[in-house]
Scaffold this motif. Structure first.
Motif, short mmCIF file in Angstrom:
data_model
loop_
_atom_site.label_atom_id
_atom_site.label_comp_id
_atom_site.label_asym_id
_atom_site.label_seq_id
_atom_site.Cartn_x
_atom_site.Cartn_y
_atom_site.Cartn_z
N GLU A 33 -4.60 8.84 -0.13
CA GLU A 33 -4.19 10.17 -0.60
C GLU A 33 -5.37 11.12 -0.46
OE1 GLU A 33 -3.13 13.59 -2.06
OE2 GLU A 33 -1.62 12.03 -1.72
N PRO A 34 -5.19 12.26 0.24
CA PRO A 34 -6.31 13.18 0.43
C PRO A 34 -6.90 13.75 -0.86
CG PRO A 34 -4.57 13.63 2.01
CD PRO A 34 -4.02 12.64 1.05
N ALA A 35 -6.12 13.83 -1.93
CA ALA A 35 -6.61 14.41 -3.18
C ALA A 35 -7.74 13.56 -3.77
CB ALA A 35 -5.48 14.54 -4.20
N ASP A 36 -8.52 14.16 -4.66
CA ASP A 36 -9.65 13.45 -5.26
C ASP A 36 -9.18 12.42 -6.27
OD1 ASP A 36 -10.17 14.71 -8.24
OD2 ASP A 36 -9.26 16.16 -6.86
N LEU A 37 -10.03 11.43 -6.48
CA LEU A 37 -9.68 10.29 -7.33
C LEU A 37 -9.42 10.71 -8.77
CD1 LEU A 37 -9.33 7.24 -7.63
CD2 LEU A 37 -11.81 7.06 -7.94
N ALA A 38 -10.21 11.63 -9.30
CA ALA A 38 -10.03 12.05 -10.69
C ALA A 38 -8.65 12.66 -10.90
CB ALA A 38 -11.11 13.05 -11.09
N ALA A 45 0.85 -1.18 0.00
CA ALA A 45 0.00 0.00 0.00
C ALA A 45 0.89 1.23 0.00
CB ALA A 45 -0.94 0.02 1.20
N ILE A 46 0.36 2.33 -0.51
CA ILE A 46 1.08 3.61 -0.54
C ILE A 46 0.29 4.63 0.25
CG2 ILE A 46 1.88 5.51 -2.01
CD1 ILE A 46 2.28 3.49 -4.26
N ASN A 47 0.96 5.31 1.17
CA ASN A 47 0.34 6.44 1.87
C ASN A 47 1.02 7.71 1.39
OD1 ASN A 47 -1.49 7.43 4.13
ND2 ASN A 47 0.47 8.35 4.72
N GLY A 48 0.25 8.57 0.73
CA GLY A 48 0.81 9.78 0.15
C GLY A 48 1.15 9.55 -1.31
N TYR A 49 0.32 10.10 -2.19
CA TYR A 49 0.47 9.83 -3.62
C TYR A 49 0.90 11.09 -4.35
CZ TYR A 49 -0.64 7.24 -7.93
OH TYR A 49 -0.58 6.59 -9.14
N GLY A 50 2.04 11.65 -3.88
CA GLY A 50 2.64 12.80 -4.54
C GLY A 50 3.73 12.36 -5.50
N ARG A 51 4.79 13.15 -5.58
CA ARG A 51 5.84 12.84 -6.56
C ARG A 51 6.44 11.44 -6.34
NH1 ARG A 51 5.09 14.41 -10.83
NH2 ARG A 51 7.19 13.72 -11.38
N ILE A 52 6.84 11.13 -5.11
CA ILE A 52 7.48 9.84 -4.86
C ILE A 52 6.46 8.71 -4.92
CG2 ILE A 52 8.76 8.46 -3.19
CD1 ILE A 52 10.41 10.62 -4.63
N GLY A 53 5.29 8.90 -4.34
CA GLY A 53 4.28 7.85 -4.38
C GLY A 53 3.92 7.44 -5.80
N ASP A 80 1.07 -6.46 3.30
CA ASP A 80 2.32 -6.93 3.89
C ASP A 80 3.23 -5.77 4.27
OD1 ASP A 80 2.00 -9.88 3.48
OD2 ASP A 80 1.90 -9.26 1.38
N LEU A 81 3.10 -4.65 3.56
CA LEU A 81 4.03 -3.55 3.76
C LEU A 81 3.41 -2.26 3.24
CD1 LEU A 81 7.85 -3.79 3.09
CD2 LEU A 81 6.61 -1.76 2.43
N LEU A 82 3.57 -1.18 4.01
CA LEU A 82 3.12 0.14 3.61
C LEU A 82 4.32 0.99 3.21
CD1 LEU A 82 0.85 2.40 3.51
CD2 LEU A 82 1.64 3.00 5.82
N LEU A 83 4.25 1.64 2.07
CA LEU A 83 5.25 2.63 1.68
C LEU A 83 4.72 4.00 2.06
CD1 LEU A 83 5.13 0.33 -0.94
CD2 LEU A 83 7.33 1.47 -1.22
N GLU A 84 5.31 4.62 3.06
CA GLU A 84 4.87 5.91 3.56
C GLU A 84 5.60 6.99 2.75
OE1 GLU A 84 3.31 8.86 4.61
OE2 GLU A 84 5.37 9.12 5.34
N CYS A 85 4.88 7.59 1.82
CA CYS A 85 5.48 8.53 0.86
C CYS A 85 4.94 9.95 0.99
CB CYS A 85 5.25 8.03 -0.57
SG CYS A 85 5.99 6.42 -0.92
N SER A 86 4.26 10.23 2.09
CA SER A 86 3.68 11.57 2.24
C SER A 86 4.71 12.60 2.68
CB SER A 86 2.53 11.53 3.25
OG SER A 86 3.02 11.39 4.57
#
Length: 360
Positions: free
Chosen positions: A39-44, A8-16, A96-102
């Motif tokens: 990711e707080p941003a909207d899905l679209a 899973a990814i938390n934070g879907y900015g540049r690195i995510g 299994d693992l979270l990638l914290e990218c925020s």
């Protein structure tokens, strides 16, 4: 592996977004599966920016949205929009693992919130506040074999640390390093405004990112010493943001314990790229930064810029794609860590590990 590793990814900015894209451009996509993104941003907007990227180009696949999910090349990724770790039912996602990218969490207390909320393991895309805030800090190719599989929170260090530590390690082994001074010329980041504005407590970072060269604070020296304790007290660093979108460089001034001609120094560095295959590269062409956009290496040594003066002083110039290289190192660490906690055979060295990815 009985099933793909569930990420899973938390934070879907540049690195995510780069991590997701790097996975889909890698043979590792057959072994790892991103099943959730928070990711707080909207899905679209998430779908649009996954498909179209001003830095790395159009995604070489298909991105759609449906029922609170991203669908990437036919694979459904559940999307949530929480602003706090506890607001996501991580346990129900069976990851299994979270990638914290925020980039928002760097202390043990903050990161432990993800574990308490159901994430069995967290890989953090930045350095922790201190070594004690995480169970381990990894620079892949240097100390990834030290992962035991029992860690719950691991830091992937920083893009600059990943770029410079292998080079300093080789210099110290070959010639001995008395002192090192690092100047990072880093592309702009999203903590800077396009025009002057109230974006940061650092007054320099209130100035327009695209109109000025902006000095900023850096913890790179401490990050290097955390990975190479034999250099403690020998490293100084500063950072300067420059008005380009991507690809950064490190200007390294080093005092070696012996005089080394530039030709011999370059020969040693070229040989080192074989030990760090896929991590370090070497070139003596007349480059500009754009040449290294979307380059997956941690660092590229520009041999044309190597200088020595006969008194043990040497000056090196190192390029790195601060987004794409680092995203690929996060996937390398996922591969190394998962081999440990799944009880697979010991992780091979960096050269062999890269070969495994290329041949998978």
């Amino acid at each position: 592996m009985s099933r793909p590793l569930r990420l899973a990814i938390n934070g879907y900015g540049r690195i995510g977004r780069c991590v997701l894209r790097a996975l889909y451009e890698s043979p590792l996509k057959d072994f790892f599966q991103i099943v959730a993104i928070n990711e707080p941003a909207d899905l679209a907007s998430m779908a649009y920016l996954s498909q179209f990227d001003s830095t790395h180009g159009i995604f070489p696949g298909k991105v759609e949205q449906a029922d609170n999910s991203l669908v990437v090349n036919g694979q459904r990724i559940q999307v949530s929009h929480a602003t706090e770790p506890e607001a996501v039912d991580w346990a129900a996602l069976d990851i299994d693992l979270l990638l914290e990218c925020s980039g928002r969490y760097s202390s043990r207390q903050q990161l432990q919130r993800f574990v308490d909320a159901g994430c069995p393991r967290v890989l953090v895309s930045q350095p922790s506040n201190s070594a004690q805030d995480v169970d381990y800090t990894v620079v892949y190719g240097i100390n990834h074999k030290g992962l035991t599989g029992h860690e719950s929170i691991v830091s992937n260090a920083s893009c600059t640390t990943n770029a410079i530590v292998p080079i300093l390690a080789e210099l110290d082994t070959a010639f001995g390093v008395d002192h090192a001074f690092l100047t990072t010329l880093h592309s702009v980041m999203n903590d800077q405004p396009m025009i002057d504005g109230y974006h940061h407590s650092d007054l320099r970072r209130t100035r327009s990112a695209m109109q000025s060269i902006v000095p900023v604070a850096t913890g790179l020296a401490q990050g290097v010493e955390r990975l190479l304790p034999q250099l403690k007290g020998k490293v100084q660093a500063k950072a300067i943001r420059v008005p380009i979108l991507n690809v950064s460089a490190i200007d390294l001034m080093v005092k070696l314990q012996s005089d080394v001609p530039a030709q011999a120094l370059n020969a040693m560095l070229l040989a080192a790229t074989q030990h760090y295959r896929g991590l370090l590269d070497y070139s003596d062409h007349p480059h500009a930064s754009i040449d290294f956009n979307h380059n997956p290496h941690s660092a590229i040594i520009d041999a044309s810029q190597t200088r020595t003066n006969g008194d043990g002083f040497a000056n090196l110039f190192i390029w790195f794609d601060n987004e794409w290289g680092f995203a690929n190192r996060m996937l390398d660490v996922v591969q190394a860590w998962s081999a440990r906690f799944q009880g697979l055979p010991p992780v091979p060295d960096a050269s062999s590990c890269t070969n495994l990815k290329e041949q998978a």
